[in-house]
Design a protein around this motif. Structure first.
Motif, PDB file in Angstrom:
ATOM      1  N   ILE A  83       0.839  -1.200   0.000  1.00 32.91           N
ATOM      2  CA  ILE A  83       0.000   0.000   0.000  1.00 32.91           C
ATOM      3  C   ILE A  83       0.879   1.258   0.000  1.00 32.91           C
ATOM      4  CG2 ILE A  83      -1.691   1.330   1.321  1.00 32.91           C
ATOM      5  CD1 ILE A  83      -2.883  -1.316   2.260  1.00 32.91           C
ATOM      6  N   ALA A  84       1.669   1.425   1.061  1.00 36.61           N
ATOM      7  CA  ALA A  84       2.515   2.608   1.164  1.00 36.61           C
ATOM      8  C   ALA A  84       3.727   2.521   0.252  1.00 36.61           C
ATOM      9  CB  ALA A  84       2.956   2.796   2.618  1.00 36.61           C
ATOM     10  N   GLY A  85       4.308   1.325   0.117  1.00 35.50           N
ATOM     11  CA  GLY A  85       5.511   1.159  -0.691  1.00 35.50           C
ATOM     12  C   GLY A  85       5.282   1.439  -2.164  1.00 35.50           C
ATOM     13  N   VAL A  86       4.189   0.927  -2.704  1.00 35.42           N
ATOM     14  CA  VAL A  86       3.858   1.164  -4.111  1.00 35.42           C
ATOM     15  C   VAL A  86       3.616   2.651  -4.349  1.00 35.42           C
ATOM     16  CG1 VAL A  86       2.192   0.704  -5.945  1.00 35.42           C
ATOM     17  CG2 VAL A  86       2.881  -1.137  -4.398  1.00 35.42           C
ATOM     18  N   ALA A  87       2.880   3.277  -3.449  1.00 36.39           N
ATOM     19  CA  ALA A  87       2.589   4.702  -3.580  1.00 36.39           C
ATOM     20  C   ALA A  87       3.866   5.534  -3.536  1.00 36.39           C
ATOM     21  CB  ALA A  87       1.626   5.139  -2.479  1.00 36.39           C
ATOM     22  N   THR A  88       4.791   5.167  -2.654  1.00 34.87           N
ATOM     23  CA  THR A  88       6.056   5.895  -2.552  1.00 34.87           C
ATOM     24  C   THR A  88       6.867   5.750  -3.832  1.00 34.87           C
ATOM     25  OG1 THR A  88       6.109   5.573  -0.156  1.00 34.87           O
ATOM     26  CG2 THR A  88       8.191   6.108  -1.234  1.00 34.87           C
ATOM     27  N   ALA A  89       6.877   4.558  -4.417  1.00 31.70           N
ATOM     28  CA  ALA A  89       7.599   4.334  -5.673  1.00 31.70           C
ATOM     29  C   ALA A  89       7.055   5.224  -6.782  1.00 31.70           C
ATOM     30  CB  ALA A  89       7.500   2.863  -6.076  1.00 31.70           C
ATOM     31  N   ILE A  90       5.730   5.334  -6.867  1.00 31.30           N
ATOM     32  CA  ILE A  90       5.117   6.177  -7.897  1.00 31.30           C
ATOM     33  C   ILE A  90       5.370   7.653  -7.602  1.00 31.30           C
ATOM     34  CG2 ILE A  90       2.905   6.887  -8.906  1.00 31.30           C
ATOM     35  CD1 ILE A  90       1.946   3.995  -8.518  1.00 31.30           C
ATOM     36  N   PHE A  91       5.326   8.045  -6.331  1.00 36.10           N
ATOM     37  CA  PHE A  91       5.574   9.434  -5.945  1.00 36.10           C
ATOM     38  C   PHE A  91       6.995   9.866  -6.323  1.00 36.10           C
ATOM     39  CE2 PHE A  91       7.457  12.183  -2.628  1.00 36.10           C
ATOM     40  CZ  PHE A  91       6.747  13.342  -2.871  1.00 36.10           C
ATOM     41  N   ASN A 167       7.999  -5.767  12.982  1.00 34.76           N
ATOM     42  CA  ASN A 167       7.239  -5.617  14.234  1.00 34.76           C
ATOM     43  C   ASN A 167       6.873  -4.161  14.485  1.00 34.76           C
ATOM     44  OD1 ASN A 167       6.517  -5.350  17.026  1.00 34.76           O
ATOM     45  ND2 ASN A 167       7.532  -7.245  17.510  1.00 34.76           N
ATOM     46  N   MET A 168       7.819  -3.364  14.967  1.00 34.05           N
ATOM     47  CA  MET A 168       7.517  -2.005  15.401  1.00 34.05           C
ATOM     48  C   MET A 168       7.014  -1.113  14.266  1.00 34.05           C
ATOM     49  SD  MET A 168      10.678  -1.402  18.064  1.00 34.05           S
ATOM     50  CE  MET A 168      10.039   0.144  18.703  1.00 34.05           C
ATOM     51  N   VAL A 169       7.637  -1.218  13.107  1.00 28.46           N
ATOM     52  CA  VAL A 169       7.211  -0.401  11.963  1.00 28.46           C
ATOM     53  C   VAL A 169       5.789  -0.759  11.542  1.00 28.46           C
ATOM     54  CG1 VAL A 169       7.608  -0.011   9.508  1.00 28.46           C
ATOM     55  CG2 VAL A 169       9.519   0.098  11.096  1.00 28.46           C
ATOM     56  N   GLN A 170       5.471  -2.052  11.589  1.00 29.32           N
ATOM     57  CA  GLN A 170       4.139  -2.496  11.164  1.00 29.32           C
ATOM     58  C   GLN A 170       3.050  -2.017  12.119  1.00 29.32           C
ATOM     59  OE1 GLN A 170       3.739  -3.960   8.232  1.00 29.32           O
ATOM     60  NE2 GLN A 170       5.950  -4.060   7.883  1.00 29.32           N
ATOM     61  N   VAL A 171       3.266  -2.201  13.423  1.00 30.07           N
ATOM     62  CA  VAL A 171       2.244  -1.781  14.388  1.00 30.07           C
ATOM     63  C   VAL A 171       2.140  -0.260  14.424  1.00 30.07           C
ATOM     64  CG1 VAL A 171       3.721  -1.680  16.443  1.00 30.07           C
ATOM     65  CG2 VAL A 171       1.305  -2.247  16.683  1.00 30.07           C
ATOM     66  N   ASN A 172       3.249   0.437  14.160  1.00 27.91           N
ATOM     67  CA  ASN A 172       3.218   1.888  14.094  1.00 27.91           C
ATOM     68  C   ASN A 172       2.341   2.364  12.941  1.00 27.91           C
ATOM     69  OD1 ASN A 172       4.762   4.676  13.143  1.00 27.91           O
ATOM     70  ND2 ASN A 172       4.720   4.386  15.365  1.00 27.91           N
ATOM     71  N   SER A 173       2.456   1.690  11.795  1.00 26.96           N
ATOM     72  CA  SER A 173       1.610   2.020  10.642  1.00 26.96           C
ATOM     73  C   SER A 173       0.141   1.760  10.958  1.00 26.96           C
ATOM     74  CB  SER A 173       2.031   1.192   9.421  1.00 26.96           C
ATOM     75  OG  SER A 173       3.361   1.479   9.039  1.00 26.96           O
ATOM     76  N   MET A 174      -0.131   0.640  11.623  1.00 20.86           N
ATOM     77  CA  MET A 174      -1.504   0.328  12.040  1.00 20.86           C
ATOM     78  C   MET A 174      -2.073   1.423  12.942  1.00 20.86           C
ATOM     79  SD  MET A 174      -0.946  -3.695  13.042  1.00 20.86           S
ATOM     80  CE  MET A 174      -2.491  -3.780  13.956  1.00 20.86           C
ATOM     81  N   ALA A 175      -1.282   1.791  13.957  1.00 21.99           N
ATOM     82  CA  ALA A 175      -1.753   2.738  14.958  1.00 21.99           C
ATOM     83  C   ALA A 175      -2.022   4.111  14.340  1.00 21.99           C
ATOM     84  CB  ALA A 175      -0.734   2.853  16.088  1.00 21.99           C
ATOM     85  N   LEU A 176      -1.103   4.580  13.508  1.00 15.59           N
ATOM     86  CA  LEU A 176      -1.273   5.893  12.887  1.00 15.59           C
ATOM     87  C   LEU A 176      -2.472   5.908  11.946  1.00 15.59           C
ATOM     88  CD1 LEU A 176       2.446   6.835  12.118  1.00 15.59           C
ATOM     89  CD2 LEU A 176       0.990   7.728  13.936  1.00 15.59           C
ATOM     90  N   ALA A 359      -7.579  -2.419   5.310  1.00 11.28           N
ATOM     91  CA  ALA A 359      -6.653  -3.293   4.577  1.00 11.28           C
ATOM     92  C   ALA A 359      -5.240  -3.152   5.126  1.00 11.28           C
ATOM     93  CB  ALA A 359      -6.676  -2.943   3.091  1.00 11.28           C
ATOM     94  N   LEU A 360      -4.824  -1.917   5.378  1.00 11.29           N
ATOM     95  CA  LEU A 360      -3.481  -1.679   5.911  1.00 11.29           C
ATOM     96  C   LEU A 360      -3.302  -2.344   7.269  1.00 11.29           C
ATOM     97  CD1 LEU A 360      -0.755  -0.173   5.680  1.00 11.29           C
ATOM     98  CD2 LEU A 360      -1.850   1.775   6.797  1.00 11.29           C
ATOM     99  N   VAL A 361      -4.315  -2.264   8.103  1.00 12.51           N
ATOM    100  CA  VAL A 361      -4.234  -2.852   9.449  1.00 12.51           C
ATOM    101  C   VAL A 361      -4.101  -4.374   9.374  1.00 12.51           C
ATOM    102  CG1 VAL A 361      -5.559  -3.284  11.562  1.00 12.51           C
ATOM    103  CG2 VAL A 361      -5.434  -0.979  10.619  1.00 12.51           C
TER     104      VAL A 361
END
Length: 457
Positions: A83-91, A167-176, A359-361
């Motif tokens: 989700i975020a990775g693909v968008a960043t590549a296009i950006f 771990n931490m990066v994934q749950v951080n993305s969920m929380a935000l 979906a991201l969560v």
């Protein structure tokens, strides 16, 4: 601290720089040629084996079914990168980056196939009589004692990288995401995630495989269907979007709207880098989970494993990328998950953002489960079976901290360690490629008579 961050930044630039990307793509292309393009020609066979692999055969050995092993791999790879990775590549690289993501996935199927074949062929049993495998065991048992240090390096990189990127990066993305969309406090997400993760991973690979087999197919199908709705609503824009993707894969794109413009090299660099980040072909992680799958044939496991790259990038990532380009929001100036959310929201006002957040969560949660197993096997290789329970407890405890912490440096360090995992893995793939070629040739010459390729050591 700033000095340390500068050093890690410099190392990260080397690890994910052009040389590494060429090495990963070059290895994949070399393996594809050596396999006579079998991974591409046998995609249908791979899907058929995956479907039949839902049940364990009478003579198969392993802890979970081949289907559950694949779903565990997909649990780890289908995450924020889709989700975020693909968008960043296009950006950063423009619509052409999506084309190079596709190329990465196609050659990555050969890489993933070889990783899994070697992991299963050289797997062994640990002190609890459970099968363990992956690049570290392929190096130890395939290349011999002189190369054990290389397997140890892989295990160290993977053992530490998992706490960040898995771990931490994934749950951080969920929380935000949940906080921005539904105003759920960060600490609530962290606490709930900790409880759910603990309930799953404390049960080991069998429980992880069971949960992954239930969640991953559902989440992938649901996300693809949502993406198709966005594409149907923007159906008139699809031909133009395809033209943009292929045109700007080979020609520069000028600044437009909020998009700053990008050279062809940017499209290649970010398309390849984010493609690898998403499907992990070349990093060696898939073999760790597939080695626990029930099988009597490393080749069959490899054919099932390579389907993970196809599903992850050519299906799931494509939905995100096409939705972004077709909706026209790619030039808005937004990046990451925000850009993906804009694409869904523009087609489904009032619902699109919520759909993407959910979906991201789910994607991030399953990534935490899959990577927990990868890290566990790395630490078991380094310290033995006595490390398993302390590792699982630490993994669960770390989850809530990831939800509330500022993770810029943790993300950078984990991303660097994640990339360093590729070096030992690629070396072993190249050195052991004759083994893969022979096993593949023997299998297709007479698959019915192929003897089990695994044994307890």
């Amino acid at each position: 601290m700033q000095f340390l961050e500068n050093i890690v930044n410099q190392v990260n630039g080397l690890v994910w720089g052009p040389l590494m990307l060429v090495l990963i793509l070059g290895t994949g292309f070399f393996l594809m040629v050596m396999l006579k393009f079998m991974p591409l020609l046998r995609i249908g066979s791979g899907f058929a084996l995956m479907w039949r692999g839902r049940a364990k055969g009478a003579e198969d050995t392993g802890e979970i079914s081949p289907f559950q092993a694949l779903m565990t791999c997909l649990a780890a790879t289908v995450g924020t990168g889709n989700i975020a990775g693909v968008a960043t590549a296009i950006f950063l690289g423009g619509p052409g980056a999506l084309f190079w993501m596709w190329c990465t996935a196609l050659v990555g199927m050969a890489t993933k196939y070889c990783e899994v074949v070697l992991a299963v062929h050289y797997r062994e049993k640990d002190g609890r009589s459970e099968h363990v495998g992956g690049p570290m065991y392929a190096i130890k048992n395939g290349l011999g004692g002189r190369w054990v240090w290389l397997g140890t390096a892989f295990a160290i990189f993977g053992g530490f990288a998992g706490f960040g990127i898995g771990n931490m990066v994934q749950v951080n993305s969920m929380a935000l995401a949940l906080n921005a969309t539904f105003s759920i406090p960060l600490w609530v997400t962290g606490t709930v995630a900790m409880i759910l993760v603990g309930m799953v991973i404390l049960g080991g690979i069998k429980r992880i495989g069971t949960v992954a087999a239930a969640l991953v197919p559902f989440m992938c199908v649901a996300y693809v269907l949502a993406g198709l709705v966005v594409l149907i609503i923007n159906a008139d824009a699809i031909p133009g979007a395809i033209d943009l993707i292929f045109t700007h894969a080979f020609t520069p794109i000028a600044a437009t709207g909020g998009f700053a413009g990008a050279a062809v090299m940017a499209a290649i660099r970010y398309g390849v880098a984010r493609g690898i980040f998403s499907n992990e072909a070349g990093l060696g992680t898939a073999g760790i989970a597939q080695a626990a799958g029930t099988t009597t044939s490393a080749v069959r496991s490899g054919m099932i494993g390579m389907i993970g790259t196809f599903i992850d990038t050519l299906i799931v990532c494509s939905m995100t990328g096409l939705a972004i380009v077709c909706s026209g929001v790619w030039s808005s100036g937004a990046s990451g998950a925000e850009l993906s959310a804009l694409a869904f929201e523009s087609a489904l006002p009032g619902y699109g953002g919520a759909i993407l957040t959910i979906a991201l969560v789910v994607f991030a949660f399953t990534t935490i489960l899959g990577w927990s197993y990868y890290g566990e096997k790395c630490w078991e290789f380094l310290l033995g079976a006595r490390a398993i329970w302390p590792y699982r407890l630490i993994w669960v405890i770390v989850v809530p901290f990831g939800a509330i912490a500022q993770l810029d440096f943790a993300w950078l360090l984990a991303d660097t360690l994640n990339g360093l995992m590729a070096i030992p893995n690629l070396i072993s793939l190249l050195l052991l490629s004759p083994v893969v070629i022979k096993l593949t040739r023997d299998y297709f010459a007479n698959p019915a008579s192929l003897q089990p390729v695994t044994q307890s050591r």
